[in-house]
Scaffold this motif. Structure first.
Motif, PDB file in Angstrom:
ATOM      1  N   ARG A   1       0.850  -1.185   0.000  1.00  0.00           N
ATOM      2  CA  ARG A   1       0.000   0.000   0.000  1.00  0.00           C
ATOM      3  C   ARG A   1       0.893   1.245   0.000  1.00  0.00           C
ATOM      4  NH1 ARG A   1      -5.213  -0.903   2.283  1.00  0.00           N
ATOM      5  NH2 ARG A   1      -6.016  -2.840   1.382  1.00  0.00           N
ATOM      6  N   LEU A   2       0.714   2.105  -0.982  1.00  0.00           N
ATOM      7  CA  LEU A   2       1.489   3.341  -1.073  1.00  0.00           C
ATOM      8  C   LEU A   2       0.560   4.537  -0.985  1.00  0.00           C
ATOM      9  CD1 LEU A   2       3.871   2.395  -4.044  1.00  0.00           C
ATOM     10  CD2 LEU A   2       4.248   2.047  -1.608  1.00  0.00           C
ATOM     11  N   SER A   3       0.869   5.456  -0.089  1.00  0.00           N
ATOM     12  CA  SER A   3       0.060   6.663   0.050  1.00  0.00           C
ATOM     13  C   SER A   3       0.802   7.909  -0.390  1.00  0.00           C
ATOM     14  CB  SER A   3      -0.377   6.836   1.518  1.00  0.00           C
ATOM     15  OG  SER A   3       0.751   6.855   2.371  1.00  0.00           O
ATOM     16  N   ASN A   4       2.106   7.786  -0.618  1.00  0.00           N
ATOM     17  CA  ASN A   4       2.914   8.905  -1.088  1.00  0.00           C
ATOM     18  C   ASN A   4       2.869   8.960  -2.614  1.00  0.00           C
ATOM     19  OD1 ASN A   4       4.989  10.652  -1.897  1.00  0.00           O
ATOM     20  ND2 ASN A   4       6.313  10.089  -0.187  1.00  0.00           N
ATOM     21  N   PRO A   5       2.385  10.058  -3.214  1.00  0.00           N
ATOM     22  CA  PRO A   5       2.290  10.168  -4.682  1.00  0.00           C
ATOM     23  C   PRO A   5       3.625   9.964  -5.380  1.00  0.00           C
ATOM     24  CG  PRO A   5       1.081  11.946  -3.623  1.00  0.00           C
ATOM     25  CD  PRO A   5       1.852  11.263  -2.533  1.00  0.00           C
ATOM     26  N   ASN A   6       4.723  10.405  -4.779  1.00  0.00           N
ATOM     27  CA  ASN A   6       6.037  10.239  -5.391  1.00  0.00           C
ATOM     28  C   ASN A   6       6.393   8.758  -5.525  1.00  0.00           C
ATOM     29  OD1 ASN A   6       6.505  13.016  -5.647  1.00  0.00           O
ATOM     30  ND2 ASN A   6       7.244  13.151  -3.522  1.00  0.00           N
ATOM     31  N   LEU A   7       6.028   8.003  -4.493  1.00  0.00           N
ATOM     32  CA  LEU A   7       6.278   6.559  -4.551  1.00  0.00           C
ATOM     33  C   LEU A   7       5.401   5.905  -5.624  1.00  0.00           C
ATOM     34  CD1 LEU A   7       6.509   5.698  -0.753  1.00  0.00           C
ATOM     35  CD2 LEU A   7       8.382   5.707  -2.382  1.00  0.00           C
ATOM     36  N   GLN A   8       4.174   6.381  -5.740  1.00  0.00           N
ATOM     37  CA  GLN A   8       3.264   5.856  -6.751  1.00  0.00           C
ATOM     38  C   GLN A   8       3.848   6.027  -8.147  1.00  0.00           C
ATOM     39  OE1 GLN A   8       0.336   4.408  -6.318  1.00  0.00           O
ATOM     40  NE2 GLN A   8      -0.541   5.051  -4.374  1.00  0.00           N
TER      41      GLN A   8
END
Length: 319
Positions: free
Chosen positions: A309-316
Motif C-alpha cells: 500500500r502506497l500513500s505517497n504520490p512520489n512513490l506511486q
C-alpha cells in the motif's frame, strides 16, 4: 484470557491495541510493585525523613529519588506492555531477551529521570506558590518528558517508526495521560486515583505512539493472516523481515520449508523492493531474487498473503 487477547488482535486496530496493552502493563505493575512500594516505603518513611531531617536538601533529594524510582517502575510496565502488544500484533513471541533488557533498563531510566524532574519542579513550585494550576502544569511537563523517552525506545522496536514520530506520539500520550491522571485524582481516593490515572497514562502512551506511526506512514505492507485478521507494517529503510525466525516481522512456518530469513521488504530511495534470500531463491528456481513492488502488488506464502500500500504520490509515480 488467551481468547481475550486474540479478540483484541482481531479488532485490526493497532492504536487501540497498543493502548490496551500499555494500560494493562501499567495496571499490572502498579498493583504488584508501585502501590506496595508507595504503601510500605513512602507512607512509613516519608513523614520521618521529611519532618525530622535537619537538612531541607536531604528531604528534597529523598523525595526526588523515591518519585523517580516509583515512576521508573511504572515506565517499565508501560514499556513491556507496549512491546508485548507489538509482538502479539505481529504474531511473534511476546518478548525477546534484547527487548526485555531494553524495556527494563530503558523504561526504568526514562521513569527515573522524568519522575525526579516532576518531583523537583513540584517541590520548587509548591514552595513559592500555592497555585494548584502551576503545580499540575509542572506534572504535565514532566510526564510529557516520560512519554518522549518511551517514544524514543519504541522507535527501536516498531518497524520504521521514525524517532521524531515516536517522540511526538510519546509526548502527546504522556501529556494526555497526565491530564487523565489529574482528573481521576480529583474524583477518587489516593490509591484508586493513582491506579486509574496511571492506567490512563499507559493507554494514551500506547495509543498515541501507534496513531502517529499510522498517520505518518507513506508506504506499508498489509499482511492477511486469515479471512478476518490483518496487520499493517510501515515500510522504510529498515527492512521488514519475512521468515521462520522468531524475530521475523512476518512469520512463515519453518516446517513448510521457509528459512529463518526468507526475504525482506524495504524502501530504497523512492522504490519498494522484495528481496529473497539467495539460497531460497535458487531452491525455488526464481529468475530474479530482487523484485520491485508496485502499489497493490500481492504476494502469497501458503495461506498468508501481503499487499503493498502506497500513500505517497512520489512513490506511486516511481514504481
Amino acid at each position: 484470557m488467551q481468547q481475550f487477547f486474540e479478540q483484541i488482535r482481531q479488532l485490526n486496530n493497532k492504536p487501540l491495541m497498543f493502548g490496551i496493552y500499555g494500560a494493562l502493563g501499567c495496571l499490572i505493575v502498579n498493583l504488584l510493585l508501585a502501590e506496595p512500594l508507595n504503601f510500605f516505603v513512602y507512607s512509613s518513611v516519608r513523614e520521618n525523613v521529611v519532618s525530622n531531617t535537619e537538612s531541607i536538601l536531604s528531604a528534597f533529594v529523598y523525595m526526588m529519588a523515591f518519585t523517580g524510582v516509583w515512576m521508573g517502575i511504572i515506565s517499565v510496565g508501560i514499556s513491556i506492555g507496549i512491546m508485548i502488544g507489538q509482538n502479539h500484533y505481529l504474531h511473534r513471541r511476546l518478548m525477546s531477551k534484547s527487548e526485555v533488557i531494553l524495556a527494563i533498563l530503558g523504561g526504568f531510566i526514562s521513569g527515573l529521570i522524568s519522575g525526579a524532574i516532576a518531583q523537583a519542579i513540584y517541590s520548587v513550585i509548591s514552595s513559592i506558590t500555592e497555585s494548584i494550576i502551576f503545580v499540575e502544569i509542572s506534572r504535565i511537563f514532566a510526564w510529557g518528558i516520560l512519554g518522549i523517552m518511551i517514544g524514543v525506545g519504541m522507535s527501536f522496536i516498531v518497524p520504521n517508526l521514525k524517532m521524531t514520530k515516536g517522540i511526538l506520539g510519546g509526548g502527546l500520550g504522556g501529556i494526555i495521560g497526565c491530564i487523565g491522571f489529574i482528573v481521576s485524582s480529583f474524583f477518587f481516593a489516593d490509591s484508586l486515583g493513582r491506579l486509574i490515572g496511571m492506567t490512563i497514562l499507559g493507554f494514551f502512551l500506547g495509543l498515541m505512539i501507534a496513531l502517529i506511526e499510522q498517520i505518518s506512514r507513506q508506504a506499508s505492507v498489509l499482511v492477511h493472516w486469515g479471512p478476518k485478521e490483518k496487520t499493517v507494517l510501515s515500510l522504510g529503510e529498515k527492512a521488514v523481515i519475512l521468515g521462520s525466525s522468531p524475530d521475523a516481522h512476518i512469520y512463515l512456518r519453518k516446517d513448510h520449508g521457509y528459512p529463518p530469513i526468507t526475504g525482506k521488504i524495504y524502501q530504497q530511495e523512492e522504490k519498494i523492493y522484495l528481496e529473497f534470500d539467495l539460497a531460497y531463491a535458487k531452491q525455488k528456481s526464481m529468475k530474479k531474487f530482487k523484485q520491485e513492488l508496485k502499489n497493490g502488488d500481492i504476494r502469497r506464502f501458503d495461506k498468508l498473503s501481503f499487499e503493498i500500500r502506497l500513500s505517497n504520490p512520489n512513490l506511486q509515480k516511481s514504481t
